[in-house]
Design a protein around this motif. Sequence first.
Motif, mmCIF file in Angstrom:
data_model
loop_
_atom_site.group_PDB
_atom_site.id
_atom_site.type_symbol
_atom_site.label_atom_id
_atom_site.label_comp_id
_atom_site.label_asym_id
_atom_site.label_seq_id
_atom_site.Cartn_x
_atom_site.Cartn_y
_atom_site.Cartn_z
ATOM 1 N N TYR A 91 -13.735 -8.503 -0.039
ATOM 2 C CA TYR A 91 -13.161 -8.746 1.280
ATOM 3 C C TYR A 91 -11.633 -8.693 1.241
ATOM 4 O O TYR A 91 -10.995 -9.063 0.260
ATOM 5 C CB TYR A 91 -13.630 -10.091 1.844
ATOM 6 C CG TYR A 91 -13.650 -11.242 0.861
ATOM 7 C CD1 TYR A 91 -12.502 -11.987 0.602
ATOM 8 C CD2 TYR A 91 -14.832 -11.591 0.198
ATOM 9 C CE1 TYR A 91 -12.525 -13.051 -0.286
ATOM 10 C CE2 TYR A 91 -14.863 -12.639 -0.698
ATOM 11 C CZ TYR A 91 -13.707 -13.370 -0.933
ATOM 12 O OH TYR A 91 -13.735 -14.413 -1.836
ATOM 13 N N HIS A 92 -11.085 -8.232 2.367
ATOM 14 C CA HIS A 92 -9.638 -8.179 2.537
ATOM 15 C C HIS A 92 -9.098 -9.444 3.218
ATOM 16 O O HIS A 92 -7.955 -9.841 2.992
ATOM 17 C CB HIS A 92 -9.240 -6.967 3.392
ATOM 18 C CG HIS A 92 -9.687 -5.662 2.826
ATOM 19 N ND1 HIS A 92 -10.797 -4.981 3.284
ATOM 20 C CD2 HIS A 92 -9.166 -4.904 1.833
ATOM 21 C CE1 HIS A 92 -10.943 -3.855 2.604
ATOM 22 N NE2 HIS A 92 -9.966 -3.770 1.711
ATOM 23 N N LEU A 149 -10.210 -13.505 4.342
ATOM 24 C CA LEU A 149 -11.137 -14.618 4.165
ATOM 25 C C LEU A 149 -10.890 -15.629 5.282
ATOM 26 O O LEU A 149 -9.750 -16.050 5.512
ATOM 27 C CB LEU A 149 -10.927 -15.275 2.803
ATOM 28 C CG LEU A 149 -11.862 -16.444 2.439
ATOM 29 C CD1 LEU A 149 -13.297 -15.940 2.293
ATOM 30 C CD2 LEU A 149 -11.398 -17.123 1.151
ATOM 31 N N ILE A 201 -10.559 -17.703 -3.337
ATOM 32 C CA ILE A 201 -9.310 -16.947 -3.179
ATOM 33 C C ILE A 201 -9.210 -15.859 -4.248
ATOM 34 O O ILE A 201 -8.803 -14.727 -3.967
ATOM 35 C CB ILE A 201 -8.088 -17.891 -3.276
ATOM 36 C CG1 ILE A 201 -8.133 -18.952 -2.160
ATOM 37 C CG2 ILE A 201 -6.782 -17.100 -3.208
ATOM 38 C CD1 ILE A 201 -8.098 -18.398 -0.770
ATOM 39 N N SER A 254 -11.951 -12.027 -4.762
ATOM 40 C CA SER A 254 -11.763 -10.648 -4.298
ATOM 41 C C SER A 254 -10.374 -10.140 -4.682
ATOM 42 O O SER A 254 -9.355 -10.704 -4.260
ATOM 43 C CB SER A 254 -11.917 -10.559 -2.785
ATOM 44 O OG SER A 254 -11.564 -9.263 -2.331
ATOM 45 N N LEU A 293 -8.059 -9.307 -1.547
ATOM 46 C CA LEU A 293 -7.680 -10.299 -0.552
ATOM 47 C C LEU A 293 -6.203 -10.189 -0.178
ATOM 48 O O LEU A 293 -5.334 -10.202 -1.042
ATOM 49 C CB LEU A 293 -7.970 -11.708 -1.077
ATOM 50 C CG LEU A 293 -7.710 -12.849 -0.084
ATOM 51 C CD1 LEU A 293 -8.627 -12.730 1.131
ATOM 52 C CD2 LEU A 293 -7.889 -14.209 -0.759
ATOM 53 N N ARG A 294 -5.958 -10.079 1.130
ATOM 54 C CA ARG A 294 -4.580 -9.961 1.582
ATOM 55 C C ARG A 294 -4.224 -10.924 2.710
ATOM 56 O O ARG A 294 -3.090 -10.944 3.176
ATOM 57 C CB ARG A 294 -4.291 -8.528 2.023
ATOM 58 C CG ARG A 294 -5.094 -8.013 3.195
ATOM 59 C CD ARG A 294 -4.816 -6.536 3.396
ATOM 60 N NE ARG A 294 -5.292 -6.016 4.666
ATOM 61 C CZ ARG A 294 -5.828 -4.832 4.815
ATOM 62 N NH1 ARG A 294 -5.965 -4.026 3.766
ATOM 63 N NH2 ARG A 294 -6.211 -4.415 6.005
ATOM 64 N N VAL A 310 -5.612 -15.005 4.557
ATOM 65 C CA VAL A 310 -6.565 -16.099 4.787
ATOM 66 C C VAL A 310 -6.338 -16.597 6.205
ATOM 67 O O VAL A 310 -5.194 -16.815 6.617
ATOM 68 C CB VAL A 310 -6.374 -17.242 3.778
ATOM 69 C CG1 VAL A 310 -7.193 -18.464 4.177
ATOM 70 C CG2 VAL A 310 -6.741 -16.791 2.374
ATOM 71 N N ILE A 359 -0.230 -13.906 -0.493
ATOM 72 C CA ILE A 359 -1.335 -13.926 0.470
ATOM 73 C C ILE A 359 -0.929 -14.804 1.649
ATOM 74 O O ILE A 359 -0.890 -16.027 1.531
ATOM 75 C CB ILE A 359 -2.635 -14.457 -0.164
ATOM 76 C CG1 ILE A 359 -3.028 -13.609 -1.378
ATOM 77 C CG2 ILE A 359 -3.765 -14.480 0.866
ATOM 78 C CD1 ILE A 359 -4.244 -14.125 -2.123
#
Length: 329
Positions: free
Chosen positions: A42-43, A45, A55, A58, A61-62, A64, A85
């Motif tokens: 996932y990109h 969350l 965190i 992935s 992840l970019r 939250v 992030i």
Amino acid sequence: MKLSVHQLNPALDDAMLSQFRAKLHADIYLTAGPDVPSPAEYHILIGGRPHRAQITASPNLRAVIVPWAGIAESTRELMLEFPHIPVYNLHHNALPVAEHAIALLLAAAKFVAPMDRALRAHDWRPRYQPSPSILLHGKAALIMGFGAIGQQVARLCRGLGMEVIAVRRHASTSSGDPSDETVVVPLEALHELLPRTDVLIICLPHTPETTGIIGAEELSLLLPRAVLVNIGRGPIVDEFALYHALRDRTLHAAGLDVWYNYPVDQPARAHTLPSAYPFHELDNVVMSPHRAGGSTETEILRITHLAQLLNAAARGETMPNQVDLQAGY
């Protein structure tokens, strides 16, 4: 390119999840559940209190998204370790919370709750006694915090005919509404404003800087027969000072939706005192169990605002509502 999104919470039933998906851009691939998918790619969350493993799971992840207003201190501390992030939150509950703040204000100022209890016991005596109710029209309301919620509270207070001033960290920031006549001043002016304040409404987030910002000294500066409403967080107002000001009637009344002690588990929800002090024994306080944001429309508002953020990301635009992790909101 598909934008992969995983939603940890809040849990949505099938009907609400279907409505959420219908609001999303065609390039968004959404998964949902308390566990991260496998493989975790996932990109974005979505989760209120994500764990470190969620965190780091992935590599893509970019961002939250915390799916409510504010951010837990544990989440803030965790995300400070991942400065690359960004964290975002939602202001979907601004209207319900603002309306609840006004409900608390009116109930406290008009002493609705004790009169209701008396008449349920067939006691009409309050009708023939001197009224403790205060008129709000023409009174001065000071709103602490002028974000999405504070701006809606200001609008509703003006509708009651009140004079409204707001304090915030960046006083130069307006609401963006050209019809908004609220005077916004820096937080440093608080002690100058309190002696002119009939109604103090707290909409601040809870951060190390705001903890105890209203204490015995600040409460003593308020005008006689002042009313306090707190829909921010409990510890922003000193617990001891607030209880004793209400008990001793140096503070006329209060409406409180946020507290100092919360249930630790589901069984405790039936018997947990919200404070170390017996606020429940006072007839000049209206108590609400941290439900200001609740309404029959709240979840629809939440998924609508979530979709707006995600769709902006899918279009390559900057998502709104980025949290300043240093400030805590």
